[in-house]
Motif scaffolding. Sequence first.
Motif, PDB file in Angstrom:
ATOM      1  N   UNK A 126       0.864  -1.175   0.000  1.00 58.18           N
ATOM      2  CA  UNK A 126       0.000   0.000   0.000  1.00 58.18           C
ATOM      3  C   UNK A 126       0.901   1.226   0.000  1.00 58.18           C
ATOM      4  N   UNK A 127       0.735   2.069  -1.024  1.00 58.23           N
ATOM      5  CA  UNK A 127       1.527   3.280  -1.157  1.00 58.23           C
ATOM      6  C   UNK A 127       0.725   4.473  -0.659  1.00 58.23           C
ATOM      7  N   UNK A 128       1.414   5.471  -0.125  1.00 59.14           N
ATOM      8  CA  UNK A 128       0.758   6.689   0.348  1.00 59.14           C
ATOM      9  C   UNK A 128       1.593   7.892  -0.073  1.00 59.14           C
ATOM     10  N   UNK A 129       0.922   8.990  -0.399  1.00 54.79           N
ATOM     11  CA  UNK A 129       1.624  10.227  -0.719  1.00 54.79           C
ATOM     12  C   UNK A 129       2.357  10.698   0.532  1.00 54.79           C
ATOM     13  N   UNK A 176       7.880   0.698   5.809  1.00 59.77           N
ATOM     14  CA  UNK A 176       9.089  -0.122   5.819  1.00 59.77           C
ATOM     15  C   UNK A 176       8.671  -1.582   5.998  1.00 59.77           C
ATOM     16  N   UNK A 177       9.261  -2.484   5.164  1.00 65.67           N
ATOM     17  CA  UNK A 177       8.905  -3.899   5.236  1.00 65.67           C
ATOM     18  C   UNK A 177      10.153  -4.746   5.056  1.00 65.67           C
ATOM     19  N   UNK A 178      10.030  -6.025   5.391  1.00 64.54           N
ATOM     20  CA  UNK A 178      11.135  -6.973   5.245  1.00 64.54           C
ATOM     21  C   UNK A 178      11.091  -7.586   3.851  1.00 64.54           C
ATOM     22  N   UNK A 179      12.172  -7.413   3.081  1.00 58.71           N
ATOM     23  CA  UNK A 179      12.311  -8.049   1.776  1.00 58.71           C
ATOM     24  C   UNK A 179      13.670  -8.739   1.734  1.00 58.71           C
ATOM     25  N   UNK A 180      13.666 -10.034   1.575  1.00 59.78           N
ATOM     26  CA  UNK A 180      14.899 -10.819   1.517  1.00 59.78           C
ATOM     27  C   UNK A 180      15.801 -10.551   2.723  1.00 59.78           C
ATOM     28  N   UNK A 181      15.199 -10.447   3.895  1.00 60.68           N
ATOM     29  CA  UNK A 181      15.960 -10.257   5.116  1.00 60.68           C
ATOM     30  C   UNK A 181      16.442  -8.835   5.363  1.00 60.68           C
ATOM     31  N   UNK A 182      16.048  -7.890   4.513  1.00 60.46           N
ATOM     32  CA  UNK A 182      16.473  -6.504   4.672  1.00 60.46           C
ATOM     33  C   UNK A 182      15.251  -5.604   4.810  1.00 60.46           C
ATOM     34  N   UNK A 183      15.410  -4.517   5.554  1.00 60.78           N
ATOM     35  CA  UNK A 183      14.320  -3.543   5.699  1.00 60.78           C
ATOM     36  C   UNK A 183      14.318  -2.636   4.475  1.00 60.78           C
ATOM     37  N   UNK A 184      13.197  -2.614   3.757  1.00 57.73           N
ATOM     38  CA  UNK A 184      13.097  -1.844   2.515  1.00 57.73           C
ATOM     39  C   UNK A 184      11.822  -1.010   2.499  1.00 57.73           C
ATOM     40  N   UNK A 185      11.838   0.009   1.665  1.00 63.03           N
ATOM     41  CA  UNK A 185      10.667   0.857   1.436  1.00 63.03           C
ATOM     42  C   UNK A 185      10.559   1.064  -0.072  1.00 63.03           C
ATOM     43  N   UNK A 186       9.370   0.899  -0.621  1.00 65.51           N
ATOM     44  CA  UNK A 186       9.128   1.117  -2.041  1.00 65.51           C
ATOM     45  C   UNK A 186       8.700   2.576  -2.205  1.00 65.51           C
ATOM     46  N   UNK A 187       9.335   3.310  -3.125  1.00 61.64           N
ATOM     47  CA  UNK A 187       8.896   4.681  -3.369  1.00 61.64           C
ATOM     48  C   UNK A 187       9.144   5.079  -4.815  1.00 61.64           C
ATOM     49  N   UNK A 188       8.468   6.136  -5.258  1.00 62.27           N
ATOM     50  CA  UNK A 188       8.616   6.633  -6.616  1.00 62.27           C
ATOM     51  C   UNK A 188       7.392   7.407  -7.043  1.00 62.27           C
ATOM     52  N   UNK A 189       7.356   7.746  -8.327  1.00 62.29           N
ATOM     53  CA  UNK A 189       6.194   8.429  -8.904  1.00 62.29           C
ATOM     54  C   UNK A 189       5.236   7.376  -9.438  1.00 62.29           C
ATOM     55  N   UNK A 190       3.970   7.496  -9.083  1.00 65.35           N
ATOM     56  CA  UNK A 190       2.965   6.520  -9.506  1.00 65.35           C
ATOM     57  C   UNK A 190       1.786   7.224 -10.139  1.00 65.35           C
ATOM     58  N   UNK A 191       1.201   6.587 -11.155  1.00 67.14           N
ATOM     59  CA  UNK A 191       0.074   7.181 -11.863  1.00 67.14           C
ATOM     60  C   UNK A 191      -1.091   7.408 -10.911  1.00 67.14           C
ATOM     61  N   UNK A 192      -1.899   8.375 -11.259  1.00 62.84           N
ATOM     62  CA  UNK A 192      -2.983   8.782 -10.364  1.00 62.84           C
ATOM     63  C   UNK A 192      -4.256   7.956 -10.560  1.00 62.84           C
ATOM     64  N   UNK A 193      -4.226   6.951 -11.438  1.00 60.67           N
ATOM     65  CA  UNK A 193      -5.413   6.104 -11.566  1.00 60.67           C
ATOM     66  C   UNK A 193      -5.471   5.129 -10.392  1.00 60.67           C
ATOM     67  N   UNK A 194      -6.647   4.801  -9.961  1.00 62.81           N
ATOM     68  CA  UNK A 194      -6.923   3.876  -8.854  1.00 62.81           C
ATOM     69  C   UNK A 194      -6.369   4.362  -7.513  1.00 62.81           C
ATOM     70  N   UNK A 195      -6.310   5.667  -7.324  1.00 60.64           N
ATOM     71  CA  UNK A 195      -5.919   6.173  -6.005  1.00 60.64           C
ATOM     72  C   UNK A 195      -7.160   6.395  -5.150  1.00 60.64           C
ATOM     73  N   UNK A 196      -6.951   6.388  -3.841  1.00 53.30           N
ATOM     74  CA  UNK A 196      -8.056   6.599  -2.915  1.00 53.30           C
ATOM     75  C   UNK A 196      -7.742   7.829  -2.072  1.00 53.30           C
ATOM     76  N   UNK A 197      -8.648   8.785  -2.058  1.00 58.24           N
ATOM     77  CA  UNK A 197      -8.507   9.960  -1.203  1.00 58.24           C
ATOM     78  C   UNK A 197      -9.259   9.690   0.088  1.00 58.24           C
ATOM     79  N   UNK A 198      -8.552   9.729   1.210  1.00 52.14           N
ATOM     80  CA  UNK A 198      -9.177   9.471   2.509  1.00 52.14           C
ATOM     81  C   UNK A 198      -9.447  10.804   3.177  1.00 52.14           C
ATOM     82  N   UNK A 199     -10.708  11.044   3.465  1.00 53.08           N
ATOM     83  CA  UNK A 199     -11.098  12.333   4.048  1.00 53.08           C
ATOM     84  C   UNK A 199     -11.349  12.208   5.526  1.00 53.08           C
TER      85      UNK A 199
END
Length: 92
Positions: free
Chosen positions: A22-25, A69-92
Amino acid sequence: MIKAIEKDHVCVTRDGKRIPVRLAAYKKKGAYKVSKGPNVVSAEISCATLDEVMQYAGKGYMIRMQSEIMELNGKRRRINGLYSSDEIKAIR
C-alpha cells in the motif's frame, strides 16, 4: 479536506516474487510532489496540501508515493517513486 492519498500496488522482486504493498503520498523536503513528465526531480511540482495534489491528479499527473518499511529478503526496505494517479483513494 483530504487526510491521505493511498494506492494499492504489486511490487515484483528480481526473483519473480509478487508482493502487494500500500503506497501513500508523502512529503519530500517539506512538500508533496507531483510530475507530468519524466521521473526526474527537476520535473516535479511542489504542492503544500493533499487537496492541491488531487487537483493535479485529476489532470493526469503522477504522485510521489512510498510504502511502509517492510522486510524483503531479510532486509528492511521501502518502495517509493512516482505513480500514476489512476486507482488512487482519497481518505477524508
